[in-house]
Design a protein around this motif. Structure first.
Motif, PDB file in Angstrom:
ATOM      1  N   ILE A  60       1.169  10.300  26.980  1.00 59.40           N
ATOM      2  CA  ILE A  60       2.104   9.816  27.982  1.00 59.40           C
ATOM      3  C   ILE A  60       2.362   8.340  27.700  1.00 59.40           C
ATOM      4  O   ILE A  60       1.470   7.505  27.887  1.00 59.40           O
ATOM      5  CB  ILE A  60       1.555   9.981  29.413  1.00 59.40           C
ATOM      6  CG1 ILE A  60       1.241  11.445  29.687  1.00 59.40           C
ATOM      7  CG2 ILE A  60       2.529   9.424  30.439  1.00 59.40           C
ATOM      8  CD1 ILE A  60       0.441  11.685  30.932  1.00 59.40           C
ATOM      9  N   ASN A  61       3.549   8.042  27.216  1.00 62.02           N
ATOM     10  CA  ASN A  61       3.923   6.657  26.904  1.00 62.02           C
ATOM     11  C   ASN A  61       2.899   5.952  26.025  1.00 62.02           C
ATOM     12  O   ASN A  61       2.494   4.822  26.298  1.00 62.02           O
ATOM     13  CB  ASN A  61       4.164   5.849  28.177  1.00 62.02           C
ATOM     14  CG  ASN A  61       5.562   6.010  28.697  1.00 62.02           C
ATOM     15  OD1 ASN A  61       6.474   6.368  27.948  1.00 62.02           O
ATOM     16  ND2 ASN A  61       5.748   5.745  29.969  1.00 62.02           N
ATOM     17  N   ASN A 150       5.065   7.537  35.079  1.00 62.14           N
ATOM     18  CA  ASN A 150       4.255   8.362  34.175  1.00 62.14           C
ATOM     19  C   ASN A 150       3.997   9.739  34.795  1.00 62.14           C
ATOM     20  O   ASN A 150       3.872  10.726  34.085  1.00 62.14           O
ATOM     21  CB  ASN A 150       2.928   7.677  33.845  1.00 62.14           C
ATOM     22  CG  ASN A 150       3.108   6.569  32.839  1.00 62.14           C
ATOM     23  OD1 ASN A 150       4.136   6.464  32.168  1.00 62.14           O
ATOM     24  ND2 ASN A 150       2.116   5.712  32.726  1.00 62.14           N
TER      25      ASN A 150
END
Length: 183
Positions: A60-61, A150
């Motif tokens: 995630i990112n 997120n």
């Protein structure tokens, strides 16, 4: 330290965190370079996937998080006897799509696109932690600008916002879905 020991350490870091952990933090903790840390994480993720384990490691990112496998959701829900997972209404989905594709965006801009008030929808999306305040517009009144979180990425299974389907692709998918329903 052997590879199996490094995997165990990374696994425990991700497990205990409960949140996404940056690659930098993992690399520093195991005292390895980022490339090695990333390789260890991907090896673990592949093992979970290939062995059909109940947990997964998702990116995630640029950070990594351990989570349950989607196919286990019904069993988890049954165990905790929770009510059905609250889905997103059409209004929330429309608003969320506008935020995702146009971010950063103000509530007034969302309302202009949708043609209806977005106050409730934006509030619900913020409450569900799918959308958050990302700043203020430099204009009179300094309206709040919103963007995705997120949690949005996690909810829809994206690594980052760049993975959103192209708008033309999304329209084609919707058209295909509509055609299959008619048949």
């Amino acid at each position: 330290m052997r590879l199996s020991e490094l995997e165990a350490v990374v696994e425990s870091l991700l497990f205990i965190s409960g949140e996404a952990v940056s690659l930098t933090a993992i690399a520093q903790t195991i005292e390895m370079d980022k490339a090695t840390a990333k390789a260890i994480i991907h090896t673990l993720a592949d093992k979970y996937e290939n062995e059909s384990r109940g947990i997964r490691i998702v990116e995630i990112n640029g950070a990594y998080q351990m989570c349950t496998a989607a196919e286990c959701f019904e069993y988890i829900r049954n165990m905790y006897k929770s009510p059905n997972r609250q889905g997103l209404t059409q209004a929330l989905l429309e608003t969320l799509a506008i935020v995702a594709y146009k971010q950063p965006i103000t509530r007034a801009q969302i309302e202009e696109i949708r043609g209806v008030s977005a106050e409730h929808a934006v509030s619900k999306l913020v409450e569900k932690k799918l959308v958050c305040e990302v700043g203020r517009m430099e204009s009179p009144g300094k309206p709040i600008m919103f963007g995705t979180t997120n949690e949005f990425l996690r909810y829809f299974g994206f690594k980052n916002i760049a993975e959103l389907p192209e708008l033309e692709e999304a329209s084609k998918m919707e058209e295909d879905e509509s055609n299959s329903i008619k048949e």
